[in-house]
Write a protein that holds these residues in place. Structure first.
Motif, short mmCIF file in Angstrom:
data_model
loop_
_atom_site.label_atom_id
_atom_site.label_comp_id
_atom_site.label_asym_id
_atom_site.label_seq_id
_atom_site.Cartn_x
_atom_site.Cartn_y
_atom_site.Cartn_z
N GLN A 1 48.84 20.59 -19.65
CA GLN A 1 49.19 21.35 -18.73
C GLN A 1 49.33 22.71 -19.02
N ILE A 2 50.42 23.04 -19.74
CA ILE A 2 50.67 24.34 -20.41
C ILE A 2 49.57 24.61 -21.28
N SER A 3 49.02 23.65 -21.88
CA SER A 3 48.05 24.06 -23.06
C SER A 3 46.82 24.10 -22.77
N ALA A 4 46.39 24.06 -21.61
CA ALA A 4 45.11 24.08 -21.05
C ALA A 4 44.14 25.10 -21.69
N THR A 5 43.04 24.94 -22.40
CA THR A 5 42.43 25.84 -23.08
C THR A 5 41.37 26.60 -22.23
N PHE A 6 41.03 28.09 -22.62
CA PHE A 6 40.36 28.99 -22.32
C PHE A 6 38.80 28.55 -22.90
N PRO A 7 37.87 28.09 -22.15
CA PRO A 7 36.49 27.81 -22.67
C PRO A 7 35.94 28.62 -23.40
N HIS A 8 36.09 30.04 -23.18
CA HIS A 8 35.20 31.27 -23.73
C HIS A 8 35.77 31.74 -24.90
N LEU A 9 37.22 31.41 -25.18
CA LEU A 9 37.80 32.00 -26.17
C LEU A 9 37.64 30.98 -27.40
N THR A 10 37.76 31.55 -28.66
CA THR A 10 37.67 30.76 -29.83
C THR A 10 38.98 29.79 -30.06
N ALA A 11 38.76 28.90 -30.88
CA ALA A 11 40.01 28.22 -31.09
C ALA A 11 41.10 28.74 -31.59
N LEU A 12 40.85 29.73 -32.68
CA LEU A 12 41.69 30.82 -33.15
C LEU A 12 42.44 31.51 -31.95
N GLU A 13 41.68 32.24 -31.11
CA GLU A 13 42.22 32.92 -29.92
C GLU A 13 42.92 32.00 -28.94
N ASN A 14 42.70 30.59 -28.72
CA ASN A 14 43.37 29.80 -27.73
C ASN A 14 44.74 29.63 -28.38
N VAL A 15 44.87 29.45 -29.55
CA VAL A 15 46.12 29.00 -30.23
C VAL A 15 47.11 30.46 -30.19
N ARG A 16 46.23 31.62 -30.48
CA ARG A 16 47.08 32.69 -30.42
C ARG A 16 47.55 33.08 -29.15
N VAL A 17 46.80 32.92 -28.22
CA VAL A 17 47.43 33.16 -26.75
C VAL A 17 48.79 32.35 -26.70
N ALA A 18 48.45 31.08 -26.96
CA ALA A 18 49.97 30.23 -26.76
C ALA A 18 51.23 30.89 -27.65
N LEU A 19 50.79 31.38 -28.85
CA LEU A 19 51.87 31.93 -29.84
C LEU A 19 52.27 33.31 -29.00
N GLN A 20 51.45 33.95 -28.53
CA GLN A 20 51.95 35.24 -27.62
C GLN A 20 53.11 34.68 -26.81
N SER A 21 52.87 33.77 -25.97
CA SER A 21 53.63 33.23 -25.06
C SER A 21 54.98 32.91 -25.64
N ALA A 22 54.91 31.89 -26.93
CA ALA A 22 56.11 31.40 -27.23
C ALA A 22 57.03 32.62 -28.07
N TYR A 23 56.18 33.69 -28.47
CA TYR A 23 56.98 34.84 -29.18
C TYR A 23 57.41 36.18 -28.48
N GLY A 24 57.05 35.77 -27.05
CA GLY A 24 57.32 36.75 -25.99
C GLY A 24 56.32 38.09 -26.02
N LYS A 25 55.20 37.91 -26.36
CA LYS A 25 53.95 38.90 -26.49
C LYS A 25 53.19 38.42 -25.49
#
Length: 266
Positions: free
Chosen positions: A102-126
């Protein structure tokens, strides 16, 4: 109004009970229909707990109530000793109760690395650094690489999510969920639609991801449940049928009858 949650609020009290998540009298009524009725759940901290039942048992509704996608008609939900019944899904996620896929739904046109980084941005307040230069989020790359390696996607870091196989997409979703550092992961049908060749790797990945945290899983594949889960709750017609180990529930005559007579799922 949204609550401001400190890091201290996410830490379980040393004197807290053995259960990370509990529900008492959980009920959801749609008009005159009870999708879930008077369900009690106790999810032991550090365990992998399955919620199963035949089609139409109310599993999805119950899951949505626990993750605050739906508001209960009656009953209470407690997470690490705190009443979260009236809280919003986003606030509950900040406390550490995160629903995968649900929260972790991926962005199809971002790379695997970019998808995880987006989630980390949310987790770290960025989260708002998403629109800034790459230098603003470069410090998160090492953690993103570590998470991709943990789920077996190190070699796929530069592939877009759309290019990944179905099994690898599920692995990426787990990586983005882990990026949020949840205390409880709630997994909704994690092996649904998978071929046999993908089920065992994802099962092992869930087992690995569960180390140091609590997992609640809704799963139709009973072979997965039998090898993965410590305890199982069985629902039928929106009500609690039984609970126990896989050996106990699989030999229960009421469970056998329920599975043989299922109807359409919610």
């Amino acid at each position: 109004m949204s609550e401001t949650l400190s890091l201290d609020e996410r830490r379980p009290d040393a004197d807290a009970s053995a259960y990370a998540l509990t529900a008492r009298g959980l009920t959801k009524q749609f008009g005159g229909f009870h999708a879930v009725k008077n369900v009690d759940l106790s999810i032991r901290r550090g365990s992998i707990h399955a919620l199963i039942g035949p089609n139409g048992a109310g599993k999805t509704t119950c899951f949505n109530l626990l993750t605050k996608t739906l508001t209960p008609t009656a009953g209470t939900i407690t997470f690490e000793g705190r009443d979260i019944t009236g809280m919003r899904a986003a606030d509950v996620a900040r406390l550490g109760l995160v629903r995968s896929f649900q929260i972790s739904a991926t962005f199809p046109h971002l790379t695997a690395l970019e998808n995880v980084r987006v989630a980390l941005q949310s987790a770290y307040g960025k989260a708002f650094h998403f629109w800034r230069s790459l230098s603003a989020v470069e410090p998160l790359n090492a953690r993103a690489e570590e998470l991709l390696d943990r789920v077996g996607l190190a070699q796929s870091r530069n592939l877009t999510a759309a290019e990944l196989s179905y099994g690898k997409k599920r692995a990426l979703e787990i990586a983005t969920t882990l990026a949020l550092d949840p205390q409880i992961m709630l997994l909704d049908e994690p092996t649904a639609g998978m071929g046999h060749e993908d089920i065992e790797p994802i099962t092992e990945l869930i087992r690995e991801a569960a180390k140091g945290r609590t997992v609640l899983i809704v799963e139709h594949n009973l072979s997965v449940v039998s090898t993965l889960c410590d305890r199982i709750t069985v629902l039928q017609h929106g009500q609690l049928l039984t609970e126990g180990s896989y050996a106990e529930v699989s030999s229960n005559p009421d469970v056998i009858t329920a599975y043989m007579g299922g109807v359409d799922d919610d």
